[in-house]
Design an enzyme around this catalytic site. Structure first.
Site, PDB file in Angstrom:
ATOM      1  N   ASP A  13      -6.155  -0.762 -47.088  1.00 46.27           N
ATOM      2  CA  ASP A  13      -7.486  -1.335 -47.255  1.00 46.27           C
ATOM      3  C   ASP A  13      -7.354  -2.848 -47.050  1.00 46.27           C
ATOM      4  O   ASP A  13      -6.249  -3.401 -47.096  1.00 46.27           O
ATOM      5  CB  ASP A  13      -7.989  -0.998 -48.659  1.00 46.27           C
ATOM      6  CG  ASP A  13      -9.304  -1.663 -48.993  1.00 46.27           C
ATOM      7  OD1 ASP A  13     -10.252  -1.551 -48.193  1.00 46.27           O
ATOM      8  OD2 ASP A  13      -9.381  -2.317 -50.046  1.00 46.27           O
ATOM      9  N   ASP A  15     -10.155  -5.819 -48.198  1.00 37.15           N
ATOM     10  CA  ASP A  15     -10.653  -6.615 -49.317  1.00 37.15           C
ATOM     11  C   ASP A  15     -10.110  -6.058 -50.636  1.00 37.15           C
ATOM     12  O   ASP A  15     -10.300  -4.878 -50.949  1.00 37.15           O
ATOM     13  CB  ASP A  15     -12.181  -6.588 -49.364  1.00 37.15           C
ATOM     14  CG  ASP A  15     -12.821  -7.211 -48.134  1.00 37.15           C
ATOM     15  OD1 ASP A  15     -13.399  -8.284 -48.251  1.00 37.15           O
ATOM     16  OD2 ASP A  15     -12.731  -6.589 -47.051  1.00 37.15           O
ATOM     17  N   ASP A 174      -7.547  -0.199 -53.322  1.00 33.88           N
ATOM     18  CA  ASP A 174      -7.844  -0.780 -54.636  1.00 33.88           C
ATOM     19  C   ASP A 174      -9.023  -0.110 -55.332  1.00 33.88           C
ATOM     20  O   ASP A 174      -9.408  -0.536 -56.417  1.00 33.88           O
ATOM     21  CB  ASP A 174      -8.132  -2.286 -54.505  1.00 33.88           C
ATOM     22  CG  ASP A 174      -9.477  -2.572 -53.863  1.00 33.88           C
ATOM     23  OD1 ASP A 174      -9.905  -1.805 -52.969  1.00 33.88           O
ATOM     24  OD2 ASP A 174     -10.116  -3.572 -54.242  1.00 33.88           O
TER      25      ASP A 174
END
Length: 231
Positions: A13, A15, A174
């Site tokens: 991922d 961000d 996240d």
């Protein structure tokens, strides 16, 4: 820790996993809200809105004060895009250990990719700015396919681009979007504890393991040496 993965590819991922982008996202969002006569939001509040792409972020920011009309949402999208284009990358930084981790993975010959709900227009300049683009054999963004995470199609498509099977891959993210997408695609997933996680306690999200620091990815890979594990 007893589980290790014989991964041929690692999917990341963006961000909240590779890059800390929250300050720039907050600046653009609050500039957008100001133009629309809406109250500003704290960075902590916007922090919990990151993960499903810009359209979701915009809607959630607007809905904090009043549910927006379709016309206002369309206007907000264009306003946000202008402001984020201006500030994208200004306050963003790679998380500690990320460049070193990517160099270690590359040295071991692992394939790597970015799988993000962020649009390519904003993603690609960030990867270039921080000299990270060279590590990735594929960059699949929120506008690459008709769907976004948590749809597993993004993960499966990325595996196809890299020429690896899902079970030969490892996802690092996240948020629950990363976990759901990876699990549905048959890809093991590790979540970082330092990311955004859409305001959810990351410990409450089903995954194969949690990372305090980016370089701890090495601990989960078969064949890692003690030196690699210690960064």
């Amino acid at each position: 820790m007893s589980v290790r993965f014989a991964a041929k590819a690692v999917l990341f991922d963006l961000d909240g996993t590779l890059l800390d982008t929250i300050a720039d996202l907050t600046e653009a969002a609050n500039q957008m809200l100001a133009e629309l006569g809406r109250p500003a939001l704290s960075q902590a509040r916007i922090h919990g809105f990151v993960g499903r792409g810009v359209n979701d972020l915009i809607h959630r920011c607007l809905a904090e004060s009043a549910e927006p009309s379709a016309a206002e949402t369309d206007a907000a999208r264009e306003i946000f895009r202008c402001h984020y284009t201006r500030v994208n990358g200004q306050a963003t930084q790679p998380y500690p250990g990320v460049p070193e981790l990517l160099a270690l993975l590359a040295a071991r010959g692992l394939k790597m990719a970015v799988v993000t709900n962020k649009s390519a227009f904003f993603t690609l300049p960030l990867l270039q700015q921080f000299d990270l683009a060279r590590y990735f054999g594929a960059v699949v963004c929120g506008d690459t396919l008709p769907v976004r995470k948590p749809d597993p199609a993004m993960v499966l498509y990325t595996c196809g681009l890299l020429g690896v099977k899902p079970e030969e891959s490892l996802m690092i993210g996240d948020s629950i979007n990363d976990s759901l997408a990876a699990r549905a695609a048959g890809v093991p997933v590790l979540l970082v504890k330092y990311g955004y996680s859409e305001g959810m306690p990351v410990e409450s999200i089903e995954c194969d393991g949690l990372l305090e620091r980016a370089e701890q990815v090495m601990d989960w890979l078969e064949g890692s040496s003690p030196t690699e594990k210690n960064g």
